[in-house]
Design a protein around this motif. Structure first.
Motif: not given
Length: 364
Positions: A105-111
């Motif tokens: 899962q991305s740790e930068i942006k949920p989008s």
């Protein structure tokens, strides 16, 4: 007095060098490791749930007539849409290869995860786990790949794990496999027999003492690219829960292989930059070492994919900015000064000249 001091220091230095030369270079054995520390465990590691799971991607292997079927598991970062697009284009002609991308899962942006889902619906080749995608969780990503491959792709005879910035020569890989007398018992790659554990926290190879208290690491295969046969993959996967987690996935797999009595095979894989004139002779190369490499790849990709979607083209520009996630010197990054923008039609048009950093405005 000064001469005596210089003599003493020189003698001390030479004695230190001699101690290094006489250091036992033989790799650690299973008995050596278990004598000093018990890496086995009775409890299970966290259970991975798939946010995205292309469970039937290997079904088409049944229609492949070649006796060698290879699954390539690419460890990718959610934000690197451009690299995944490049690899799909690179491997598109090889029918006896199937490839999947391993993501967290991305740790930068949920989008980002929303865009990854759209990408998955278009390509059906992304495996996304329920853990945060970060360097410390790379071992989780590799474990997820083993578990998915052994359960959802039993048709594959061999499994290749690679990082997303590397390029495999499929023809050479098939030739190496065919040269083997036995199709099984294979765990091969760049073999590191004995390496001292680094204690420097800023080093990418740092392992805390509480994770691995020994001075030397076990023999391991470099995780950048390695090849395992189906029987070895099943054996390693069955013993993943029996070994304590180590943050470096190649060291962790080295421990699992050692405690599972799996023999490591050295396979010379050149990780230098890709050169077209030499590519036919090597197994693996590093595709994106410099911005010039990125520019050449981008030109090849866009010239042969005039119908790709606009958002894919925009994301592919990021290749200039995030090659191997590196923070290159400003002078190096300014080698490419021409920014390209997308015309409403299906081709690229040069709009204006500006520094490469201006491309950041096109990021997600």
């Amino acid at each position: 007095m000064f001469s005596v001091l210089c003599y003493t220091k020189t003698l001390s230095y030479l004695q230190g060098r001699l101690r290094l030369l006489h250091l036992d270079s033989s790799p650690l054995t299973k008995k050596d490791i278990l004598r000093h520390h018990d890496f086995t465990q009775s409890h299970h590691h966290p259970v991975f749930h798939y946010a995205l799971n292309p469970a039937h991607i290997c079904d088409t292997f049944l229609r492949v007539t070649t006796p060698i079927r290879v699954l390539i598991c690419v460890r990718s970062v959610p934000e690197n849409f451009h690299l995944r697009g490049w690899l799909r284009w690179t491997y598109r002609k090889h029918k006896n290869l199937k490839f999947v991308f391993l993501l967290g899962q991305s740790e930068i942006k949920p989008s980002i995860d929303h865009l990854v889902k759209k990408e998955s619906r278009s390509n059906n080749d992304i495996i996304q786990g329920n853990f945060t995608d970060m360097p410390l969780n790379k071992t989780y990503k590799t474990m997820m790949g083993f578990r998915w491959a052994t359960k959802h792709c039993p048709q594959a005879q061999y499994i290749v794990f690679q990082d997303e910035t590397f390029k495999i020569n499929p023809a050479k890989m098939m030739a190496v496999i065919e040269e083997r007398n036995r199709p099984n018992l294979l765990y091969a790659g760049n073999l590191v027999k004995k390496e001292e554990r680094t204690s420097k926290r800023h080093n990418a190879r740092y392992i805390p003492n509480e994770e691995y208290p020994l001075r030397f690491l076990p023999s391991y295969i470099s995780s950048s690219t390695f090849l395992v046969s189906k029987d070895v993959a099943l054996k390693l996967e069955a013993n993943l829960n029996s070994v304590k987690i180590v943050r470096l996935d190649d060291v962790f797999l080295g421990l699992v292989a050692l405690l599972s009595d799996v023999i490591l095979v050295h396979l010379n894989m050149t990780f230098d930059k890709c050169v077209d004139s030499k590519f036919q002779e090597i197994l693996v190369c590093d595709m994106f070492k410099t911005t010039e490499d990125a520019l050449r790849a981008w030109r090849d990709f866009t010239n042969n994919n005039v119908r790709i979607m606009s958002w894919q083209r925009i994301l592919f520009i990021n290749l200039f900015i995030s090659i191997q996630y590196s923070k290159q010197e400003q002078a190096t990054r300014q080698v490419i000064r021409t920014a390209y923008v997308i015309n409403k039609k299906t081709h690229w048009r040069r709009r204006q000249r500006q520094p490469l950093n201006a491309l950041c405005t096109l990021s997600i």
